[in-house]
Design a protein around this motif. Structure first.
Motif, mmCIF file in Angstrom:
data_model
loop_
_atom_site.group_PDB
_atom_site.id
_atom_site.type_symbol
_atom_site.label_atom_id
_atom_site.label_comp_id
_atom_site.label_asym_id
_atom_site.label_seq_id
_atom_site.Cartn_x
_atom_site.Cartn_y
_atom_site.Cartn_z
ATOM 1 N N THR A 26 -15.021 -13.381 -27.978
ATOM 2 C CA THR A 26 -15.742 -14.360 -28.807
ATOM 3 C C THR A 26 -15.259 -14.323 -30.244
ATOM 4 O O THR A 26 -15.045 -15.374 -30.884
ATOM 5 C CB THR A 26 -17.256 -14.082 -28.751
ATOM 6 O OG1 THR A 26 -17.697 -14.088 -27.394
ATOM 7 C CG2 THR A 26 -18.027 -15.140 -29.525
ATOM 8 N N GLN A 86 -24.264 -13.442 -24.886
ATOM 9 C CA GLN A 86 -23.414 -14.566 -25.288
ATOM 10 C C GLN A 86 -24.205 -15.591 -26.090
ATOM 11 O O GLN A 86 -23.708 -16.163 -27.071
ATOM 12 C CB GLN A 86 -22.813 -15.223 -24.035
ATOM 13 C CG GLN A 86 -21.754 -16.266 -24.349
ATOM 14 C CD GLN A 86 -20.569 -15.674 -25.087
ATOM 15 O OE1 GLN A 86 -20.089 -14.610 -24.746
ATOM 16 N NE2 GLN A 86 -20.101 -16.367 -26.133
ATOM 17 N N ASP A 87 -25.451 -15.795 -25.693
ATOM 18 C CA ASP A 87 -26.325 -16.706 -26.430
ATOM 19 C C ASP A 87 -26.538 -16.206 -27.860
ATOM 20 O O ASP A 87 -26.560 -16.994 -28.822
ATOM 21 C CB ASP A 87 -27.663 -16.818 -25.703
ATOM 22 C CG ASP A 87 -28.335 -18.157 -25.958
ATOM 23 O OD1 ASP A 87 -27.678 -19.051 -26.512
ATOM 24 O OD2 ASP A 87 -29.521 -18.304 -25.598
ATOM 25 N N ASP A 90 -23.371 -16.675 -30.074
ATOM 26 C CA ASP A 90 -23.165 -18.060 -30.517
ATOM 27 C C ASP A 90 -23.925 -18.379 -31.793
ATOM 28 O O ASP A 90 -23.613 -19.358 -32.480
ATOM 29 C CB ASP A 90 -23.604 -19.030 -29.405
ATOM 30 C CG ASP A 90 -22.617 -19.032 -28.245
ATOM 31 O OD1 ASP A 90 -21.504 -18.509 -28.418
ATOM 32 O OD2 ASP A 90 -22.965 -19.548 -27.171
ATOM 33 N N ASP A 97 -15.130 -26.701 -29.743
ATOM 34 C CA ASP A 97 -15.864 -27.535 -28.787
ATOM 35 C C ASP A 97 -15.235 -27.511 -27.404
ATOM 36 O O ASP A 97 -15.924 -27.714 -26.392
ATOM 37 C CB ASP A 97 -15.910 -28.984 -29.297
ATOM 38 C CG ASP A 97 -16.720 -29.096 -30.587
ATOM 39 O OD1 ASP A 97 -17.593 -28.219 -30.789
ATOM 40 O OD2 ASP A 97 -16.487 -30.031 -31.361
ATOM 41 N N ILE A 100 -15.048 -23.779 -22.863
ATOM 42 C CA ILE A 100 -15.987 -23.982 -21.752
ATOM 43 C C ILE A 100 -16.572 -22.655 -21.282
ATOM 44 O O ILE A 100 -17.722 -22.585 -20.867
ATOM 45 C CB ILE A 100 -15.273 -24.697 -20.571
ATOM 46 C CG1 ILE A 100 -14.765 -26.053 -21.053
ATOM 47 C CG2 ILE A 100 -16.216 -24.843 -19.376
ATOM 48 C CD1 ILE A 100 -13.945 -26.783 -20.010
ATOM 49 N N SER A 102 -17.677 -20.090 -22.736
ATOM 50 C CA SER A 102 -18.873 -19.599 -23.413
ATOM 51 C C SER A 102 -20.143 -20.161 -22.771
ATOM 52 O O SER A 102 -21.112 -19.438 -22.536
ATOM 53 C CB SER A 102 -18.821 -19.973 -24.891
ATOM 54 O OG SER A 102 -20.024 -19.590 -25.538
ATOM 55 N N HIS A 103 -20.120 -21.465 -22.474
ATOM 56 C CA HIS A 103 -21.276 -22.089 -21.815
ATOM 57 C C HIS A 103 -21.458 -21.533 -20.406
ATOM 58 O O HIS A 103 -22.587 -21.364 -19.937
ATOM 59 C CB HIS A 103 -21.091 -23.611 -21.780
ATOM 60 C CG HIS A 103 -20.985 -24.237 -23.131
ATOM 61 N ND1 HIS A 103 -22.036 -24.263 -24.028
ATOM 62 C CD2 HIS A 103 -19.934 -24.849 -23.759
ATOM 63 C CE1 HIS A 103 -21.648 -24.875 -25.146
ATOM 64 N NE2 HIS A 103 -20.373 -25.228 -25.003
ATOM 65 N N GLU A 106 -23.090 -18.174 -20.587
ATOM 66 C CA GLU A 106 -24.513 -18.297 -20.903
ATOM 67 C C GLU A 106 -25.331 -18.770 -19.698
ATOM 68 O O GLU A 106 -26.480 -18.352 -19.529
ATOM 69 C CB GLU A 106 -24.709 -19.291 -22.048
ATOM 70 C CG GLU A 106 -24.276 -18.784 -23.408
ATOM 71 C CD GLU A 106 -24.526 -19.813 -24.490
ATOM 72 O OE1 GLU A 106 -25.488 -20.593 -24.354
ATOM 73 O OE2 GLU A 106 -23.757 -19.851 -25.463
ATOM 74 N N SER A 107 -24.740 -19.631 -18.860
ATOM 75 C CA SER A 107 -25.512 -20.310 -17.812
ATOM 76 C C SER A 107 -25.414 -19.651 -16.444
ATOM 77 O O SER A 107 -26.430 -19.473 -15.763
ATOM 78 C CB SER A 107 -25.034 -21.770 -17.699
ATOM 79 O OG SER A 107 -25.102 -22.423 -18.943
#
Length: 312
Positions: A26, A86-87, A90, A97, A100, A102-103, A106-107
């Motif tokens: 990160t 990770q959240d 951020d 942007d 991908i 990172s999202h 998180e998810s």
């Protein structure tokens, strides 16, 4: 607590490695946000979630032994920790942007963690049910707790004789047989000599738990003397008691006991013998208990002799 955590060193190192890699990647791909851009309320909430996950992980590993339940709960908490971490990152680091992963970090781990936690909690519930069954067997009747054995938590021979007499009276009134099963650990003196008395006591305790898990609720397990156990089996004929004895021998033979002062698992055999009340009206009820115990002990001695001869 530290002794228990040392057993899970590999798990702790792995999660620290994953978190370190997450932070370094990160930092390498993003740039720090300005102080005015930072939402401190989000940081407080997400940071609290990360902190609690880490505390839960440590408490889990410090309080539970190795096993599938511990592994499921560990990986469930780890997924929560990675997603929450990770959240939190951020909030400090701005990623491009087009990033991908990172999202995804998180998810994706969050539902996986919930699934693993749910399965782990289900197995934990079943584990607690089994332990409750053991407690019910131990608390059978109005037991005098002053007579409980400190090592195994079982009642002694005096309580055994009292309960056996009660069961025989009830069974004879209903015309049902009552069996007594004797179980003795083979070469227990050598075990104490080789591993030490402390490890010998721990073997007795763990075998007690194993035997209890393989008995019916109505059966009563007591520590008769030393490494000898006695099981009162109400409404049980000779044939059924022999089958239970064979099952216990098989279960104990495959039980892997790992001593603290030994690197390899130890396997131990047990000898068993069964005696059943033949409902002989010529024998006084006051003598039935003595006769049954005498017969069971005699048969156990013979069984141990046969085992020694077989080994020789």
């Amino acid at each position: 607590m530290l002794q228990q955590l040392k057993k899970h060193t590999s798990k702790l190192l792995l999660i620290l490695l994953l978190l370190s890699a997450q932070i370094l990647i990160t930092l390498a791909l993003g740039e720090s946000k300005q102080w005015q851009e930072v939402d401190w309320l989000d940081i407080a909430g997400e940071g609290g979630a990360v902190w609690l996950c880490m505390v839960w992980l440590i408490v889990l590993l410090a309080s539970r032994p190795h096993g599938p339940v511990t592994s499921l709960l560990f990986w469930g908490f780890s997924c929560f920790l990675i997603a929450s971490g990770q959240d939190l990152l951020d909030e400090f680091i701005r990623l491009p942007d087009a990033t991908i992963w990172s999202h995804a970090v998180e998810s994706i781990p969050m539902p996986i963690g919930m699934l693993l936690m749910s399965i782990g909690l289900l197995h934990w519930y079943r584990e607690q049910q089994a332990l409750n069954e053991q407690l019910l067997k131990r608390e059978r009747g109005r037991r005098d707790h002053r007579r409980l054995d400190k090592i195994t938590g079982l009642a002694d021979a005096h309580y055994l004789r009292t309960q056996l007499s009660i069961e025989l009276q009830k069974a004879r009134a209903e015309g049902l047989p009552t069996s007594i099963l004797m179980l003795d650990i083979d070469e227990f003196r050598n075990i104490n000599r080789r591993l030490g008395i402390t490890e010998g006591d721990r073997l007795l305790s763990e075998l007690t738990e194993l035997i209890l898990l393989n008995l019916r609720r109505r059966d009563l397990l007591c520590r008769y003397a030393g490494d000898r156990f006695a099981i009162v089996m109400p409404a049980t004929c000779q044939e059924m008691a022999v089958l239970v004895a064979q099952q216990l021998e098989d279960v104990c033979r495959h039980f892997a006991f790992r001593a603290r002062n030994s690197d390899s698992a130890q396997f131990h055999t047990v000898s068993t013998a069964v005696a059943t009340d033949g409902l002989d009206a010529s024998i006084e009820e006051s003598d039935v208990v003595d006769k049954l115990l005498e017969r069971a002990n005699y048969r156990l001695a013979k069984a141990k002799e046969r085992r020694l001869l077989k080994v020789a």
